[in-house]
Write a protein that holds these residues in place. Structure first.
Motif, PDB file in Angstrom:
ATOM      1  N   VAL A 138       8.133   7.643  -6.433  1.00 11.42           N
ATOM      2  CA  VAL A 138       8.703   6.560  -5.620  1.00 11.42           C
ATOM      3  C   VAL A 138       8.543   6.881  -4.145  1.00 11.42           C
ATOM      4  CG1 VAL A 138      10.882   5.463  -4.959  1.00 11.42           C
ATOM      5  CG2 VAL A 138      10.279   5.673  -7.345  1.00 11.42           C
ATOM      6  N   LEU A 139       8.786   8.118  -3.783  1.00  9.46           N
ATOM      7  CA  LEU A 139       8.612   8.519  -2.386  1.00  9.46           C
ATOM      8  C   LEU A 139       7.139   8.478  -1.989  1.00  9.46           C
ATOM      9  CD1 LEU A 139      11.312  11.258  -2.522  1.00  9.46           C
ATOM     10  CD2 LEU A 139      11.388   9.258  -1.037  1.00  9.46           C
ATOM     11  N   ASP A 140       6.263   8.789  -2.941  1.00  6.96           N
ATOM     12  CA  ASP A 140       4.825   8.686  -2.677  1.00  6.96           C
ATOM     13  C   ASP A 140       4.421   7.245  -2.350  1.00  6.96           C
ATOM     14  OD1 ASP A 140       4.453  11.404  -3.090  1.00  6.96           O
ATOM     15  OD2 ASP A 140       3.745  11.152  -5.158  1.00  6.96           O
ATOM     16  N   LEU A 141       5.068   6.278  -2.995  1.00  4.49           N
ATOM     17  CA  LEU A 141       4.794   4.868  -2.683  1.00  4.49           C
ATOM     18  C   LEU A 141       5.069   4.587  -1.210  1.00  4.49           C
ATOM     19  CD1 LEU A 141       6.454   3.001  -5.717  1.00  4.49           C
ATOM     20  CD2 LEU A 141       4.001   3.284  -5.298  1.00  4.49           C
ATOM     21  N   MET A 142       6.184   5.090  -0.706  1.00  2.00           N
ATOM     22  CA  MET A 142       6.551   4.857   0.697  1.00  2.00           C
ATOM     23  C   MET A 142       5.548   5.528   1.635  1.00  2.00           C
ATOM     24  SD  MET A 142       9.262   3.211  -0.029  1.00  2.00           S
ATOM     25  CE  MET A 142       9.173   3.066  -1.813  1.00  2.00           C
ATOM     26  N   ILE A 143       5.194   6.760   1.316  1.00  2.00           N
ATOM     27  CA  ILE A 143       4.253   7.495   2.158  1.00  2.00           C
ATOM     28  C   ILE A 143       2.905   6.771   2.176  1.00  2.00           C
ATOM     29  CG2 ILE A 143       2.975   9.656   2.446  1.00  2.00           C
ATOM     30  CD1 ILE A 143       5.938   9.920   3.148  1.00  2.00           C
ATOM     31  N   ALA A 144       2.459   6.292   1.025  1.00  2.00           N
ATOM     32  CA  ALA A 144       1.179   5.571   0.959  1.00  2.00           C
ATOM     33  C   ALA A 144       1.225   4.299   1.803  1.00  2.00           C
ATOM     34  CB  ALA A 144       0.833   5.239  -0.491  1.00  2.00           C
ATOM     35  N   GLU A 145       2.328   3.563   1.736  1.00  2.00           N
ATOM     36  CA  GLU A 145       2.465   2.364   2.570  1.00  2.00           C
ATOM     37  C   GLU A 145       2.432   2.711   4.047  1.00  2.00           C
ATOM     38  OE1 GLU A 145       5.036  -0.830  -0.059  1.00  2.00           O
ATOM     39  OE2 GLU A 145       6.043   0.283   1.516  1.00  2.00           O
ATOM     40  N   GLU A 146       3.133   3.758   4.413  1.00  2.00           N
ATOM     41  CA  GLU A 146       3.163   4.153   5.817  1.00  2.00           C
ATOM     42  C   GLU A 146       1.792   4.650   6.279  1.00  2.00           C
ATOM     43  OE1 GLU A 146       5.342   3.244   7.807  1.00  2.00           O
ATOM     44  OE2 GLU A 146       7.018   2.824   6.476  1.00  2.00           O
ATOM     45  N   HIS A 147       1.086   5.353   5.410  1.00  2.00           N
ATOM     46  CA  HIS A 147      -0.262   5.815   5.760  1.00  2.00           C
ATOM     47  C   HIS A 147      -1.182   4.620   5.978  1.00  2.00           C
ATOM     48  CE1 HIS A 147      -3.765   8.339   6.004  1.00  2.00           C
ATOM     49  NE2 HIS A 147      -4.358   7.582   5.099  1.00  2.00           N
ATOM     50  N   GLU A 148      -1.140   3.673   5.064  1.00  2.00           N
ATOM     51  CA  GLU A 148      -1.985   2.472   5.196  1.00  2.00           C
ATOM     52  C   GLU A 148      -1.648   1.703   6.470  1.00  2.00           C
ATOM     53  OE1 GLU A 148      -2.721  -1.761   2.931  1.00  2.00           O
ATOM     54  OE2 GLU A 148      -2.248  -0.007   1.697  1.00  2.00           O
ATOM     55  N   ALA A 149      -0.377   1.537   6.749  1.00  2.00           N
ATOM     56  CA  ALA A 149       0.025   0.805   7.945  1.00  2.00           C
ATOM     57  C   ALA A 149      -0.379   1.545   9.213  1.00  2.00           C
ATOM     58  CB  ALA A 149       1.535   0.565   7.936  1.00  2.00           C
ATOM     59  N   SER A 150      -0.338   2.875   9.183  1.00  2.00           N
ATOM     60  CA  SER A 150      -0.678   3.643  10.383  1.00  2.00           C
ATOM     61  C   SER A 150      -2.132   3.439  10.779  1.00  2.00           C
ATOM     62  CB  SER A 150      -0.367   5.124  10.190  1.00  2.00           C
ATOM     63  OG  SER A 150      -1.284   5.728   9.295  1.00  2.00           O
TER      64      SER A 150
END
Length: 189
Positions: free
Chosen positions: A77-89
């Motif tokens: 679940v935390l990986d989902l957040m990190i992936a979203e933040e990476h994509e947005a960055s």
């Protein structure tokens, strides 16, 4: 239209999202927007409902995956957040979170009780799924046996919210990953 609106609200919040931004994001004219929704407030509520539904489903797909041990579910679940933040960055901004942004503006829920109900229902669902994953992790040995499922679920929600806030503050995805790794280290035997 709801997904486009949620994308704007999750980064900018209600007050800082203009009707022009919403129209541009959805690719519609102002008249079309107001033909579909009575007001920006109504669009916000509907977009929030959609956002918590979509994010809840993506989290549930990970947290209910019986093929994964409990630790992998929680960290997933935390990986989902990190992936979203990476994509947005890569686009030069943070992904944001409509739930966190709305919670950080408590007057939104006070002005419209539907918002408070949506947020409370989403939190309840998220906590229940996390508690279930923690129990599974305690049974399979991937999580410490002394963990309280409710407290651990609250810790993970706090990590999720913190990730979103730190991303908005400019933390890079690599830094967010280190924060998550440190937080998760408290859960393992």
């Amino acid at each position: 239209m709801l997904d486009a609106a949620a994308a704007q609200f999750r980064v900018h919040g209600f007050a800082d999202t203009s009707t022009e931004q919403l129209c541009a994001a959805a690719g519609v004219r102002r008249s079309s927007l107001y033909n579909a929704f009575d007001s920006k407030d109504e669009l916000f509520v509907r977009a929030l409902e959609r956002y918590v539904e979509v994010t809840g489903e993506s989290q549930e797909a990970v947290l209910a995956d019986a093929e994964l041990d409990g630790f992998a579910r929680v960290s997933g679940v935390l990986d989902l957040m990190i992936a979203e933040e990476h994509e947005a960055s890569t686009g030069g901004h943070a992904a944001g979170c409509m739930v966190v942004t709305t919670r950080m503006t408590p007057d939104r829920g006070n002005q419209d009780p539907r918002i408070a109900r949506i947020l409370d229902r989403a939190l309840g669902r998220q906590l229940a799924m996390l508690e279930h994953a923690v129990r599974a992790g305690k049974l399979d040995g991937s999580l410490r046996p002394d963990l309280d499922p409710r407290d651990t679920a609250l810790l993970v929600v706090t990590l999720i919210s913190g990730i979103r806030v730190m991303a908005q503050a400019g933390s890079a995805p690599e830094e967010l990953r280190r924060i998550v790794t440190l937080g998760l280290s408290a859960l393992t035997p």
